[in-house]
Design a protein around this motif. Sequence first.
Motif, PDB file in Angstrom:
ATOM      1  N   ALA A  61     -54.682  41.614  11.456  1.00  0.00           N
ATOM      2  CA  ALA A  61     -54.282  40.649  12.471  1.00  0.00           C
ATOM      3  C   ALA A  61     -53.965  41.368  13.775  1.00  0.00           C
ATOM      4  CB  ALA A  61     -53.061  39.867  11.991  1.00  0.00           C
ATOM      5  N   TYR A  62     -53.323  42.516  13.648  1.00  0.00           N
ATOM      6  CA  TYR A  62     -52.971  43.300  14.831  1.00  0.00           C
ATOM      7  C   TYR A  62     -54.230  43.753  15.564  1.00  0.00           C
ATOM      8  CZ  TYR A  62     -51.123  47.040  17.735  1.00  0.00           C
ATOM      9  OH  TYR A  62     -50.814  47.837  18.805  1.00  0.00           O
ATOM     10  N   VAL A  63     -55.158  44.286  14.802  1.00  0.00           N
ATOM     11  CA  VAL A  63     -56.404  44.746  15.403  1.00  0.00           C
ATOM     12  C   VAL A  63     -57.145  43.592  16.072  1.00  0.00           C
ATOM     13  CG1 VAL A  63     -58.701  45.624  14.848  1.00  0.00           C
ATOM     14  CG2 VAL A  63     -56.678  46.736  13.905  1.00  0.00           C
TER      15      VAL A  63
ATOM     16  N   LEU B  36     -55.845  40.906  17.345  1.00  0.00           N
ATOM     17  CA  LEU B  36     -55.153  40.550  18.590  1.00  0.00           C
ATOM     18  C   LEU B  36     -55.502  41.532  19.694  1.00  0.00           C
ATOM     19  CD1 LEU B  36     -51.512  39.302  18.073  1.00  0.00           C
ATOM     20  CD2 LEU B  36     -53.581  38.044  18.584  1.00  0.00           C
ATOM     21  N   GLN B  37     -55.574  42.811  19.325  1.00  0.00           N
ATOM     22  CA  GLN B  37     -55.879  43.812  20.338  1.00  0.00           C
ATOM     23  C   GLN B  37     -57.286  43.593  20.892  1.00  0.00           C
ATOM     24  OE1 GLN B  37     -54.360  47.767  19.815  1.00  0.00           O
ATOM     25  NE2 GLN B  37     -56.334  48.627  20.391  1.00  0.00           N
ATOM     26  N   ARG B  38     -58.183  43.265  19.995  1.00  0.00           N
ATOM     27  CA  ARG B  38     -59.536  42.917  20.418  1.00  0.00           C
ATOM     28  C   ARG B  38     -59.509  41.747  21.385  1.00  0.00           C
ATOM     29  NH1 ARG B  38     -64.167  44.856  16.888  1.00  0.00           N
ATOM     30  NH2 ARG B  38     -63.499  47.020  17.102  1.00  0.00           N
ATOM     31  N   ARG B  39     -58.676  40.790  21.038  1.00  0.00           N
ATOM     32  CA  ARG B  39     -58.620  39.607  21.867  1.00  0.00           C
ATOM     33  C   ARG B  39     -58.148  39.958  23.263  1.00  0.00           C
ATOM     34  NH1 ARG B  39     -55.328  33.989  21.525  1.00  0.00           N
ATOM     35  NH2 ARG B  39     -56.239  33.198  23.443  1.00  0.00           N
ATOM     36  N   ILE B  40     -57.169  40.837  23.338  1.00  0.00           N
ATOM     37  CA  ILE B  40     -56.675  41.241  24.647  1.00  0.00           C
ATOM     38  C   ILE B  40     -57.771  41.938  25.432  1.00  0.00           C
ATOM     39  CG2 ILE B  40     -55.120  42.864  25.808  1.00  0.00           C
ATOM     40  CD1 ILE B  40     -53.003  42.021  23.816  1.00  0.00           C
ATOM     41  N   GLU B  41     -58.486  42.834  24.748  1.00  0.00           N
ATOM     42  CA  GLU B  41     -59.606  43.480  25.437  1.00  0.00           C
ATOM     43  C   GLU B  41     -60.601  42.449  25.934  1.00  0.00           C
ATOM     44  OE1 GLU B  41     -61.432  47.084  23.758  1.00  0.00           O
ATOM     45  OE2 GLU B  41     -59.938  46.925  22.179  1.00  0.00           O
TER      46      GLU B  41
ATOM     47  N   THR C 164     -59.954  39.554  27.013  1.00  0.00           N
ATOM     48  CA  THR C 164     -59.320  38.601  27.920  1.00  0.00           C
ATOM     49  C   THR C 164     -59.125  39.209  29.301  1.00  0.00           C
ATOM     50  OG1 THR C 164     -58.107  37.658  26.066  1.00  0.00           O
ATOM     51  CG2 THR C 164     -57.291  37.148  28.261  1.00  0.00           C
ATOM     52  N   ILE C 165     -58.794  40.493  29.285  1.00  0.00           N
ATOM     53  CA  ILE C 165     -58.436  41.168  30.527  1.00  0.00           C
ATOM     54  C   ILE C 165     -59.649  41.529  31.358  1.00  0.00           C
ATOM     55  CG2 ILE C 165     -57.555  43.350  31.429  1.00  0.00           C
ATOM     56  CD1 ILE C 165     -55.527  43.354  29.328  1.00  0.00           C
TER      57      ILE C 165
ATOM     58  N   ILE D  72     -53.143  29.781  21.089  1.00  0.00           N
ATOM     59  CA  ILE D  72     -52.888  31.169  20.701  1.00  0.00           C
ATOM     60  C   ILE D  72     -53.851  31.616  19.622  1.00  0.00           C
ATOM     61  CG2 ILE D  72     -51.147  32.757  19.806  1.00  0.00           C
ATOM     62  CD1 ILE D  72     -50.371  31.519  22.453  1.00  0.00           C
ATOM     63  N   GLN D  73     -54.063  30.753  18.660  1.00  0.00           N
ATOM     64  CA  GLN D  73     -54.844  31.173  17.496  1.00  0.00           C
ATOM     65  C   GLN D  73     -55.527  29.992  16.829  1.00  0.00           C
ATOM     66  OE1 GLN D  73     -52.436  32.654  14.251  1.00  0.00           O
ATOM     67  NE2 GLN D  73     -54.246  33.007  12.991  1.00  0.00           N
TER      68      GLN D  73
ATOM     69  N   LEU E 295     -51.563  42.240   8.022  1.00  0.00           N
ATOM     70  CA  LEU E 295     -50.951  42.456   9.336  1.00  0.00           C
ATOM     71  C   LEU E 295     -51.783  43.420  10.164  1.00  0.00           C
ATOM     72  CD1 LEU E 295     -47.094  42.832   9.204  1.00  0.00           C
ATOM     73  CD2 LEU E 295     -48.442  41.587  10.869  1.00  0.00           C
ATOM     74  N   GLN E 296     -52.235  44.498   9.527  1.00  0.00           N
ATOM     75  CA  GLN E 296     -53.072  45.467  10.240  1.00  0.00           C
ATOM     76  C   GLN E 296     -54.284  44.777  10.842  1.00  0.00           C
ATOM     77  OE1 GLN E 296     -54.246  48.693   7.692  1.00  0.00           O
ATOM     78  NE2 GLN E 296     -52.166  49.470   7.564  1.00  0.00           N
TER      79      GLN E 296
END
Lengths: 191, 191
Positions: B132-134, B136-141, B143-144, B70-71, B129-130
């Motif tokens: 970390a959230y950003v 994660l969102q980058r990571r999703i971009e 990955t998909i 995950i990380q 948190l902000q």
Amino acid sequence: MFEQLIKSIQDKVPATEEELQLCKHYFTPKKIRKKQFLLQEGDVCNRLAFVEKGSLYSYSTDAKGTQRVIQFAFEGWWISDLYSFFTKEPSNLNIEALEDSELLLLDHEQHDYLLKNIPQYETYTRLILQNAYVALQRRIEGTIGLTAEEKYSRFLNQYSTCLNRVPQHLIASYLGITPETLSRIRKQMTR
Amino acid sequence: MFEQLIKSIQDKVPATEEELQLCKHYFTPKKIRKKQFLLQEGDVCNRLAFVEKGSLYSYSTDAKGTQRVIQFAFEGWWISDLYSFFTKEPSNLNIEALEDSELLLLDHEQHDYLLKNIPQYETYTRLILQNAYVALQRRIEGTIGLTAEEKYSRFLNQYSTCLNRVPQHLIASYLGITPETLSRIRKQMTR
DNA sequence: TGACCCCGTTGACATTTGTCAATGGAATTT
DNA sequence: AAATTCCATTGACAAATGTCAACGGGGTCA
């Protein structure tokens, strides 16, 4: 017009009637019609959006022109590009309405004002972020190393209530598979 | 022992010497050796970990027994299972040391104390948190809907500085591909 | 030092998923 | 109501990735 927001706040922090009124005062209501954009690629995301009614989704577009859905947002959810909002750099995301929707918007100034003047608001924000972070992490777990069918099953569980509000090809994009593959998976799952 | 933490805090919020001292006082230092666990699947995650030195990674294990990373976390990063920490439900993640490491830990009580008594700390937390959230969102971009090679290229850019500290099969797991595929991609990228 | 184990590599083959093209129905627009 | 567009489905085929098995180098531990 503020029911969902107030529900969301009261769900997370104790808030006085006065504080709630202040919130109401600082959010800007906005109606947006299906297929309209709240944010377009290249623009700076300068407001946070809370969904009172309807639904939206965010996506980026890659070099080949295929869209990748990042997030859906229904009643009671927040949606925006936090990266762009906080850095003030141009966004690479589009945010588009899936249905006619009613939003409550906060620009930087309004957001900062609330942060400074309502301690509960910072806590509320933190909790929202925590949840959003956890949700993203879940999503990653549900994306990595799973077959297309497993991904779709998870999606079904998580989004069961709003399934019929999202067109299939956007679900496919969200899952990182092609619409054709999703169609075939659905077919074979009914058997 | 606190250099990285103080750097991280000062990077995000203005803090007085007094506040920093208070922080130092409330964090619990802990050393952990390579391959030791900070958290094991099934246990409740009851502390937040800041990495002063070394590196760790978190992963979950699916039905077939394959791990999904995950990380990763290196010096100056936070790592934990926020879901488990905040809900106090058992975690489905493992957090393991990649190298001998030095951590600074916060349990609920310490975390709550800092939140209540140092306003800057809540802000610091929110900013972390902000980010970390950003991330994660980058990571999703990233990955998909990308090919294995594209995913790996992105990874190289993002983690260039710590590449040699992470074994290849964990990178593969992080990217959601098999070690064999990663090996082949690397080979063909050198050409 | 020697034995062992972990891990990265490689090959052959199977499986999954993507691509391209065509079709028909439903929704939207005029 | 007719025309148009969009979208889900299906088929045939191609490409990407996974699986299984074997090998060997490098590090670790006794």
